[in-house]
Design a protein around this motif. Structure first.
Motif, PDB file in Angstrom:
ATOM      1  N   UNK A  33       0.846  -1.201   0.000  1.00  0.00           N
ATOM      2  CA  UNK A  33       0.000   0.000   0.000  1.00  0.00           C
ATOM      3  C   UNK A  33       0.882   1.252   0.000  1.00  0.00           C
ATOM      4  N   UNK A  34       0.565   2.169  -0.889  1.00  0.00           N
ATOM      5  CA  UNK A  34       1.350   3.406  -1.010  1.00  0.00           C
ATOM      6  C   UNK A  34       0.531   4.583  -0.509  1.00  0.00           C
ATOM      7  N   UNK A  35       1.153   5.370   0.384  1.00  0.00           N
ATOM      8  CA  UNK A  35       0.492   6.551   0.941  1.00  0.00           C
ATOM      9  C   UNK A  35       1.353   7.787   0.696  1.00  0.00           C
ATOM     10  N   UNK A  36       0.752   8.853   0.157  1.00  0.00           N
ATOM     11  CA  UNK A  36       1.504  10.103  -0.027  1.00  0.00           C
ATOM     12  C   UNK A  36       1.560  10.898   1.277  1.00  0.00           C
ATOM     13  N   UNK A  37       2.556  11.766   1.381  1.00  0.00           N
ATOM     14  CA  UNK A  37       2.709  12.600   2.580  1.00  0.00           C
ATOM     15  C   UNK A  37       3.178  13.986   2.165  1.00  0.00           C
ATOM     16  N   UNK A  38       2.447  14.997   2.600  1.00  0.00           N
ATOM     17  CA  UNK A  38       2.844  16.380   2.350  1.00  0.00           C
ATOM     18  C   UNK A  38       3.741  16.871   3.483  1.00  0.00           C
ATOM     19  N   UNK A  39       4.227  18.093   3.359  1.00  0.00           N
ATOM     20  CA  UNK A  39       5.082  18.654   4.412  1.00  0.00           C
ATOM     21  C   UNK A  39       4.306  18.751   5.727  1.00  0.00           C
ATOM     22  N   UNK A  40       3.104  19.314   5.673  1.00  0.00           N
ATOM     23  CA  UNK A  40       2.298  19.424   6.894  1.00  0.00           C
ATOM     24  C   UNK A  40       1.871  18.049   7.388  1.00  0.00           C
ATOM     25  N   UNK A  41       1.654  17.103   6.473  1.00  0.00           N
ATOM     26  CA  UNK A  41       1.327  15.747   6.887  1.00  0.00           C
ATOM     27  C   UNK A  41       2.453  15.127   7.694  1.00  0.00           C
ATOM     28  N   UNK A  42       3.697  15.383   7.287  1.00  0.00           N
ATOM     29  CA  UNK A  42       4.844  14.887   8.048  1.00  0.00           C
ATOM     30  C   UNK A  42       4.933  15.517   9.425  1.00  0.00           C
ATOM     31  N   UNK A  43       4.630  16.821   9.502  1.00  0.00           N
ATOM     32  CA  UNK A  43       4.644  17.504  10.804  1.00  0.00           C
ATOM     33  C   UNK A  43       3.593  16.903  11.736  1.00  0.00           C
ATOM     34  N   UNK A  44       2.385  16.685  11.214  1.00  0.00           N
ATOM     35  CA  UNK A  44       1.310  16.120  12.032  1.00  0.00           C
ATOM     36  C   UNK A  44       1.615  14.690  12.454  1.00  0.00           C
ATOM     37  N   UNK A  45       2.281  13.919  11.569  1.00  0.00           N
ATOM     38  CA  UNK A  45       2.658  12.557  11.922  1.00  0.00           C
ATOM     39  C   UNK A  45       3.655  12.542  13.072  1.00  0.00           C
ATOM     40  N   UNK A  46       4.663  13.388  12.980  1.00  0.00           N
ATOM     41  CA  UNK A  46       5.652  13.456  14.062  1.00  0.00           C
ATOM     42  C   UNK A  46       5.003  13.914  15.365  1.00  0.00           C
ATOM     43  N   UNK A  47       4.060  14.841  15.260  1.00  0.00           N
ATOM     44  CA  UNK A  47       3.380  15.326  16.477  1.00  0.00           C
ATOM     45  C   UNK A  47       2.554  14.205  17.102  1.00  0.00           C
ATOM     46  N   UNK A  48       1.877  13.415  16.265  1.00  0.00           N
ATOM     47  CA  UNK A  48       1.063  12.301  16.782  1.00  0.00           C
ATOM     48  C   UNK A  48       1.919  11.217  17.417  1.00  0.00           C
ATOM     49  N   UNK A  49       3.177  11.088  16.961  1.00  0.00           N
ATOM     50  CA  UNK A  49       4.089  10.089  17.533  1.00  0.00           C
ATOM     51  C   UNK A  49       4.755  10.590  18.809  1.00  0.00           C
TER      52      UNK A  49
END
Length: 425
Positions: A284-300
């Motif tokens: 499965x392939x998922x795209x990630x934007x710049x803000x998406x990366x920021x939100x992912x790191x924040x959720x982790x």
């Protein structure tokens, strides 16, 4: 050479154009512009020897960093190690040629050209060889390349990439990583020891200068060379000492800066709309934007790293565009705010601009390290090149802006206010 390490009769400050008589300087001394406080020249204690030692040590550390594994990655029982060379080769193999070229320039080409040039210069100074033409070319390379040295930004990008990968893989820092850290520290130390006026002084000697030293160079009918610091008659088109083109004010500075800012605004839109990378996990392939990366790191729970990416990739480009745009506006419609504060804002935007490259380096590192077929793999997205263009355009915009225009407007406002007071009196 005399017992003084540096002595020049006169120089024009590149920030405010104010004329300064520089007294004889000895080791460990520096001289600031008496008008704006900008450091014009720094003469470091035993600079030639220290530059040789740190420069050669830097090359040794780079050789060690390229000789052993750099990072280790393991996930689902699959292990992978990469070297510094793999960071570029994987990108080229996947035909990400522009991204590979950016990493090659940042990691190897620019630092090596800079180091070999400065080592050759210091070696020629020590042995007093008549290699004037080669020396002049080397100084030009040193001055042009220095703003584009980004190895320290790349190191921060590595740390951010490691934090991102810790959620789904085990990461190990191999022997070359620590050698690479030593390489970065030694390179930064070498750059800190280099002063361009000191280099030109050793190559061409003190610059001949008129006897006047009051006010600005423009007011006295003179021109200060932005490249080597020499001062000459205002009708000159090329510097008598270094041969570089000279101008009282950078031609079409505001127009060029504005055009580059508009280009960066245009590229900023796709840089934030399109994915900056694609992650494939179990097919499965998922795209990630710049803000998406920021939100992912924040959720982790990686709050500091998320804030670093947020500021470097989102806040800093916007602030830099707005700041330089406002400074261009001030060149046409100046306010009565202190010009010194405007200059500090300009210097700050010029300093922080390259740190926006962190996200580009993160994508390059993840792409090189995480390549395990359909199990897990990371690929650059369309936004990588757009965002790289934003960073490059804003850096060029800061370089083309002439801060002396702000002082000119300040002087015009002061004259107008003084004239108005006299009329009123």
């Amino acid at each position: 050479m005399s017992r003084f390490r540096f002595h020049e009769a006169m120089t024009a400050c590149e920030v405010c154009d104010f004329l300064n008589c520089i007294p004889p300087l000895q080791n460990g001394e520096r001289f600031r512009c008496r008008h704006c406080g900008h450091v014009l020249v720094s003469v470091y204690e035993q600079a030639p020897v220290r530059i040789l030692l740190t420069g050669l040590s830097c090359l040794l550390m780079l050789a060690l960093a390229m000789s052993f594994p750099f990072l280790g990655f393991s996930s689902s029982g699959i292990e992978r190690n990469i070297t510094l060379f793999n960071l570029v080769s994987v990108l080229l193999e996947q035909r990400h040629l522009l991204l590979g070229a950016i990493i090659s320039l940042a990691l190897f080409v620019f630092p090596l050209v800079y180091l070999f040039s400065i080592l050759f210069l210091v070696w020629s100074f020590q042995h007093r060889y008549p290699l004037n033409i080669a020396q002049r070319y080397c100084i030009r390379w040193v001055q042009v390349i220095q703003p584009w040295l980004m190895v320290d930004v790349f190191l921060v990008g590595i740390l951010v990439a490691l934090v991102k990968m810790m959620s789904f893989a085990d990461i190990s820092l191999e022997l070359s990583f620590w050698a690479f850290c030593g390489y970065i520290l030694l390179l930064l130390k070498t750059v800190a020891l280099v002063d361009r006026r000191w280099l030109w002084f050793n190559v061409a000697g003190p610059a001949l200068a008129p006897s006047v030293a009051t006010g600005t160079a423009q007011q006295e009918g003179l021109i200060g060379c932005h490249f080597c610091g020499a001062t000459m008659a205002g009708d000159r088109r090329h510097c008598d000492r270094c041969g570089h083109a000279v101008y009282s004010r950078r031609p079409n500075s505001v127009g060029t800066t504005t055009a580059l800012l508009l280009a960066s605004v245009v590229m900023y839109v796709p840089a934030n709309v399109f994915p900056i990378m694609h992650t494939t996990f179990l097919g499965n392939t998922e795209p990630s934007t710049i803000m998406g990366g920021v939100l992912l790191l924040w959720s982790l729970g990686s709050y500091p790293v998320a804030l670093v990416i947020l500021f470097a990739s989102v806040v800093i480009p916007i602030i830099k565009i707005l700041s330089l745009g406002w400074l261009c506006w001030q060149c046409h419609f100046p306010s009565r705010r202190l010009t010194a504060q405007k200059i500090k804002l300009y210097q700050l935007t010029e300093f922080v601009g390259r740190w926006s490259m962190i996200d580009v380096f993160v994508v390059a590192i993840l792409t090189s390290l995480v390549q395990m077929g359909n199990v897990i793999a990371i690929y650059p997205g369309a936004a990588v090149l757009s965002f790289s263009a934003v960073v490059i355009f804003t850096m060029l915009a800061a370089m083309t802006f002439d801060p002396r225009l702000l002082w000119d407007k300040d002087e015009a406002l002061s004259v107008a206010a003084f004239t108005g007071e006299r009329r009123g009196g």
